[in-house]
Design a protein around this motif. Structure first.
Motif, PDB file in Angstrom:
ATOM      1  N   LYS A  65       0.933  -1.332   0.060  1.00  0.00           N
ATOM      2  CA  LYS A  65       0.027   0.029  -0.155  1.00  0.00           C
ATOM      3  C   LYS A  65       1.012   1.453   0.093  1.00  0.00           C
ATOM      4  O   LYS A  65       0.785   2.283  -0.882  1.00  0.00           O
ATOM      5  CB  LYS A  65      -0.989   0.175   1.188  1.00  0.00           C
ATOM      6  CG  LYS A  65      -2.060  -0.893   1.301  1.00  0.00           C
ATOM      7  CD  LYS A  65      -2.971  -0.722   2.664  1.00  0.00           C
ATOM      8  CE  LYS A  65      -3.625  -1.770   2.743  1.00  0.00           C
ATOM      9  NZ  LYS A  65      -4.467  -1.718   4.229  1.00  0.00           N
ATOM     10  N   PHE A  66       1.870   1.194   1.051  1.00  0.00           N
ATOM     11  CA  PHE A  66       2.651   2.310   1.251  1.00  0.00           C
ATOM     12  C   PHE A  66       3.550   2.511   0.093  1.00  0.00           C
ATOM     13  O   PHE A  66       4.264   3.872  -0.216  1.00  0.00           O
ATOM     14  CB  PHE A  66       3.121   2.436   2.497  1.00  0.00           C
ATOM     15  CG  PHE A  66       2.237   2.995   3.569  1.00  0.00           C
ATOM     16  CD1 PHE A  66       2.064   4.053   3.765  1.00  0.00           C
ATOM     17  CD2 PHE A  66       1.416   1.793   4.346  1.00  0.00           C
ATOM     18  CE1 PHE A  66       0.991   4.466   4.625  1.00  0.00           C
ATOM     19  CE2 PHE A  66       0.775   2.136   5.186  1.00  0.00           C
ATOM     20  CZ  PHE A  66       0.195   3.446   5.260  1.00  0.00           C
ATOM     21  N   LEU A  94      -1.287  13.784   7.530  1.00  0.00           N
ATOM     22  CA  LEU A  94       0.007  13.649   8.532  1.00  0.00           C
ATOM     23  C   LEU A  94       0.555  14.806   8.375  1.00  0.00           C
ATOM     24  O   LEU A  94       1.015  15.380   9.449  1.00  0.00           O
ATOM     25  CB  LEU A  94       0.874  12.478   7.820  1.00  0.00           C
ATOM     26  CG  LEU A  94       0.637  10.939   8.316  1.00  0.00           C
ATOM     27  CD1 LEU A  94       1.701  10.199   7.843  1.00  0.00           C
ATOM     28  CD2 LEU A  94       0.587  10.965   9.813  1.00  0.00           C
ATOM     29  N   HIS A  95       0.622  15.523   7.520  1.00  0.00           N
ATOM     30  CA  HIS A  95       1.182  17.103   7.382  1.00  0.00           C
ATOM     31  C   HIS A  95       0.530  18.042   8.378  1.00  0.00           C
ATOM     32  O   HIS A  95       0.948  18.733   9.139  1.00  0.00           O
ATOM     33  CB  HIS A  95       1.317  17.597   5.839  1.00  0.00           C
ATOM     34  CG  HIS A  95       2.246  16.939   5.000  1.00  0.00           C
ATOM     35  ND1 HIS A  95       3.753  17.413   4.904  1.00  0.00           N
ATOM     36  CD2 HIS A  95       2.402  16.027   4.219  1.00  0.00           C
ATOM     37  CE1 HIS A  95       4.269  16.666   4.108  1.00  0.00           C
ATOM     38  NE2 HIS A  95       3.592  15.766   3.402  1.00  0.00           N
ATOM     39  N   ALA A  96      -0.703  17.727   8.270  1.00  0.00           N
ATOM     40  CA  ALA A  96      -1.593  18.568   9.116  1.00  0.00           C
ATOM     41  C   ALA A  96      -1.523  18.218  10.681  1.00  0.00           C
ATOM     42  O   ALA A  96      -1.489  18.850  11.610  1.00  0.00           O
ATOM     43  CB  ALA A  96      -3.265  18.652   8.816  1.00  0.00           C
ATOM     44  N   ALA A 100     -12.795   9.767   6.207  1.00  0.00           N
ATOM     45  CA  ALA A 100     -11.240   9.926   5.775  1.00  0.00           C
ATOM     46  C   ALA A 100     -11.018   9.322   4.440  1.00  0.00           C
ATOM     47  O   ALA A 100     -10.297   9.989   3.594  1.00  0.00           O
ATOM     48  CB  ALA A 100     -10.288   9.820   6.822  1.00  0.00           C
ATOM     49  N   GLU A 101     -11.436   8.097   4.200  1.00  0.00           N
ATOM     50  CA  GLU A 101     -11.024   7.275   3.105  1.00  0.00           C
ATOM     51  C   GLU A 101     -12.185   7.413   1.978  1.00  0.00           C
ATOM     52  O   GLU A 101     -11.874   7.322   0.730  1.00  0.00           O
ATOM     53  CB  GLU A 101     -11.006   5.888   3.514  1.00  0.00           C
ATOM     54  CG  GLU A 101      -9.523   5.691   4.624  1.00  0.00           C
ATOM     55  CD  GLU A 101      -9.043   4.366   4.818  1.00  0.00           C
ATOM     56  OE1 GLU A 101      -9.676   3.506   4.101  1.00  0.00           O
ATOM     57  OE2 GLU A 101      -8.499   4.141   5.959  1.00  0.00           O
ATOM     58  N   TRP A 157      -9.348  11.661   1.878  1.00  0.00           N
ATOM     59  CA  TRP A 157      -8.029  12.196   2.324  1.00  0.00           C
ATOM     60  C   TRP A 157      -6.958  11.260   2.292  1.00  0.00           C
ATOM     61  O   TRP A 157      -5.909  11.463   2.285  1.00  0.00           O
ATOM     62  CB  TRP A 157      -8.238  12.787   3.947  1.00  0.00           C
ATOM     63  CG  TRP A 157      -8.932  13.944   4.048  1.00  0.00           C
ATOM     64  CD1 TRP A 157      -9.364  14.899   3.106  1.00  0.00           C
ATOM     65  CD2 TRP A 157      -9.313  14.489   5.450  1.00  0.00           C
ATOM     66  NE1 TRP A 157     -10.000  15.903   3.794  1.00  0.00           N
ATOM     67  CE2 TRP A 157     -10.015  15.717   5.027  1.00  0.00           C
ATOM     68  CE3 TRP A 157      -9.389  14.103   6.677  1.00  0.00           C
ATOM     69  CZ2 TRP A 157     -10.685  16.494   6.093  1.00  0.00           C
ATOM     70  CZ3 TRP A 157      -9.851  14.717   7.579  1.00  0.00           C
ATOM     71  CH2 TRP A 157     -10.396  15.975   7.482  1.00  0.00           C
ATOM     72  N   LEU A 158      -7.386   9.906   2.459  1.00  0.00           N
ATOM     73  CA  LEU A 158      -6.426   8.841   2.267  1.00  0.00           C
ATOM     74  C   LEU A 158      -7.019   7.702   1.373  1.00  0.00           C
ATOM     75  O   LEU A 158      -8.284   7.585   1.147  1.00  0.00           O
ATOM     76  CB  LEU A 158      -6.580   7.921   3.767  1.00  0.00           C
ATOM     77  CG  LEU A 158      -6.044   8.995   5.060  1.00  0.00           C
ATOM     78  CD1 LEU A 158      -6.233   8.164   6.133  1.00  0.00           C
ATOM     79  CD2 LEU A 158      -4.675   9.111   4.982  1.00  0.00           C
ATOM     80  N   PRO A 159      -5.931   7.052   0.679  1.00  0.00           N
ATOM     81  CA  PRO A 159      -6.288   5.937  -0.342  1.00  0.00           C
ATOM     82  C   PRO A 159      -7.455   4.927   0.582  1.00  0.00           C
ATOM     83  O   PRO A 159      -7.087   4.750   1.712  1.00  0.00           O
ATOM     84  CB  PRO A 159      -5.038   5.261  -0.592  1.00  0.00           C
ATOM     85  CG  PRO A 159      -4.104   6.399  -0.380  1.00  0.00           C
ATOM     86  CD  PRO A 159      -4.695   7.100   0.896  1.00  0.00           C
ATOM     87  N   ILE A 160      -8.418   4.547   0.059  1.00  0.00           N
ATOM     88  CA  ILE A 160      -9.264   3.422   0.515  1.00  0.00           C
ATOM     89  C   ILE A 160      -8.456   2.327   0.949  1.00  0.00           C
ATOM     90  O   ILE A 160      -7.578   1.750   0.067  1.00  0.00           O
ATOM     91  CB  ILE A 160     -10.567   3.166  -0.419  1.00  0.00           C
ATOM     92  CG1 ILE A 160     -11.451   4.285  -0.721  1.00  0.00           C
ATOM     93  CG2 ILE A 160     -11.152   1.869  -0.163  1.00  0.00           C
ATOM     94  CD1 ILE A 160     -12.404   4.264  -1.835  1.00  0.00           C
TER      95      ILE A 160
END
Length: 325
Positions: free
Chosen positions: A87-88, A105-107, A254-255, A260-263
């Motif tokens: 995934k990453f 993560l930046h936030a 979020a997903e 905001w994030l990949p599912i």
């Protein structure tokens, strides 16, 4: 009012899996010792870098000498989850894109750095007003990704090692760190915590932020974190609670809604409640001393520290010295 759970009661439950919804908590330890909420913490007398003041009795720094070059190819039993690595790896090129997949993560980063700085300054008796309070201390960022957390740790004076199992993450982290002479001192390695334990590496502070929910064996992973921590050193872990509120916000919203994030970034079954994390760390000889939640304000787009640990939370613990006869 925050509910209190006795750690001796958690011990009695043994390996029982907790499915209760996480709430703001303060967990009672033996001899009437409580885990501090972040908001309850007070600052001890300072012992700045270079000061003649002795360290506090409960903080006996045992920093190992500067390590030799690490053997990143050492093989050992690992808690690595290959599906999580894939995934990453797929989004590794976007680590420093503040509007990309790692935007959350930046936030969040300034807020988690605030907790880390505050707790470690108290623990090591360093001046929180100092620009570089961690001079002379060795930190490791386990699961460092592209170095989003490693770099501010280096700017605060720590000698930082960052490790990650995704080779491209390490390459990106090195390139970005080299843009600044201060962060260019960070040593990045594509390896695991288990490999460094095998090499008997030790650090004053071991930090695993937003990592434990992605490993195959959380208990074994925490054992490795503890083994990397010097006696009376610090271990910090942040993750997501396994609560209905966390499922609704950190996964569904979020997903799937806000994207905001990949599912598929987070798996419900892999999340840990604060009670579970405290128990796992305790079994690894890490005594959790302080815990805080991260709360997101959708109106301002900002994160803040809170006693509400029902979604994102972070724990600071101290490595318990092993007494020998």
């Amino acid at each position: 009012m925050a509910s209190k759970f006795r750690i001796d009661q958690l011990r009695a439950l043994g390996s029982t899996v907790f499915h209760g919804i996480g709430d703001s908590l303060s967990i009672r330890a033996s001899q009437n010792h409580y885990i501090r909420h972040f908001s309850d913490a007070s600052s001890p007398p300072l012992s700045p870098a270079g000061s003649s003041l002795p360290p506090p009795q409960n903080v006996e720094l045992q920093t190992a000498p500067q390590p030799e070059k690490m053997n990143i190819n050492a093989s050992t039993t690992s808690s690595v989850n290959q599906l999580e690595l894939a995934k990453f790896s797929a989004i590794s090129e976007t680590w420093w894109d503040a509007e990309g997949p790692f935007k959350p993560l930046h936030a969040l980063n300034p807020t988690r750095v605030s907790f880390i700085r505050s707790t470690l300054c108290r623990h090591f008796r360093r001046d929180p007003c100092s620009v570089r309070p961690f001079e002379g201390l060795k930190f490791i960022d386990v699961g460092c990704g592209g170095g989003i957390l490693s770099e501010p740790l280096a700017r605060m004076g720590a000698t930082v090692t960052g490790i990650d199992m995704v080779d491209n993450n390490i390459k990106i982290a090195r390139v970005h760190a080299d843009l600044d002479p201060v962060t260019s001192t960070i040593e990045y390695y594509c390896t695991t915590a288990e490999n460094l334990v095998e090499q008997q590496k030790e650090f004053d502070a071991v930090i695993a932020s937003e990592v434990i929910e992605h490993v195959a064996n959380p208990a074994g992973f925490c054992q490795s974190l503890a083994a990397l921590t010097v006696a009376n050193g610090a271990t910090i872990v942040s993750t997501i609670n396994r609560s209905m509120r966390a499922f609704a916000t950190a996964i569904v919203a979020a997903e799937y809604i806000l994207r905001w994030l990949p599912i598929g970034t987070h798996q419900w079954s892999s999340l840990l409640t604060p009670e579970e994390l405290v128990l796992i760390l305790q079994r690894a000889s890490i005594s959790v001393e302080e815990m805080a939640g991260f709360v997101y304000n959708p109106l301002t787009g900002q994160w803040s520290l809170s006693d509400d640990t029902s979604v994102n939370y972070i724990a600071f613990g101290k490595k318990i010295s092993q007494q020998t006869d």
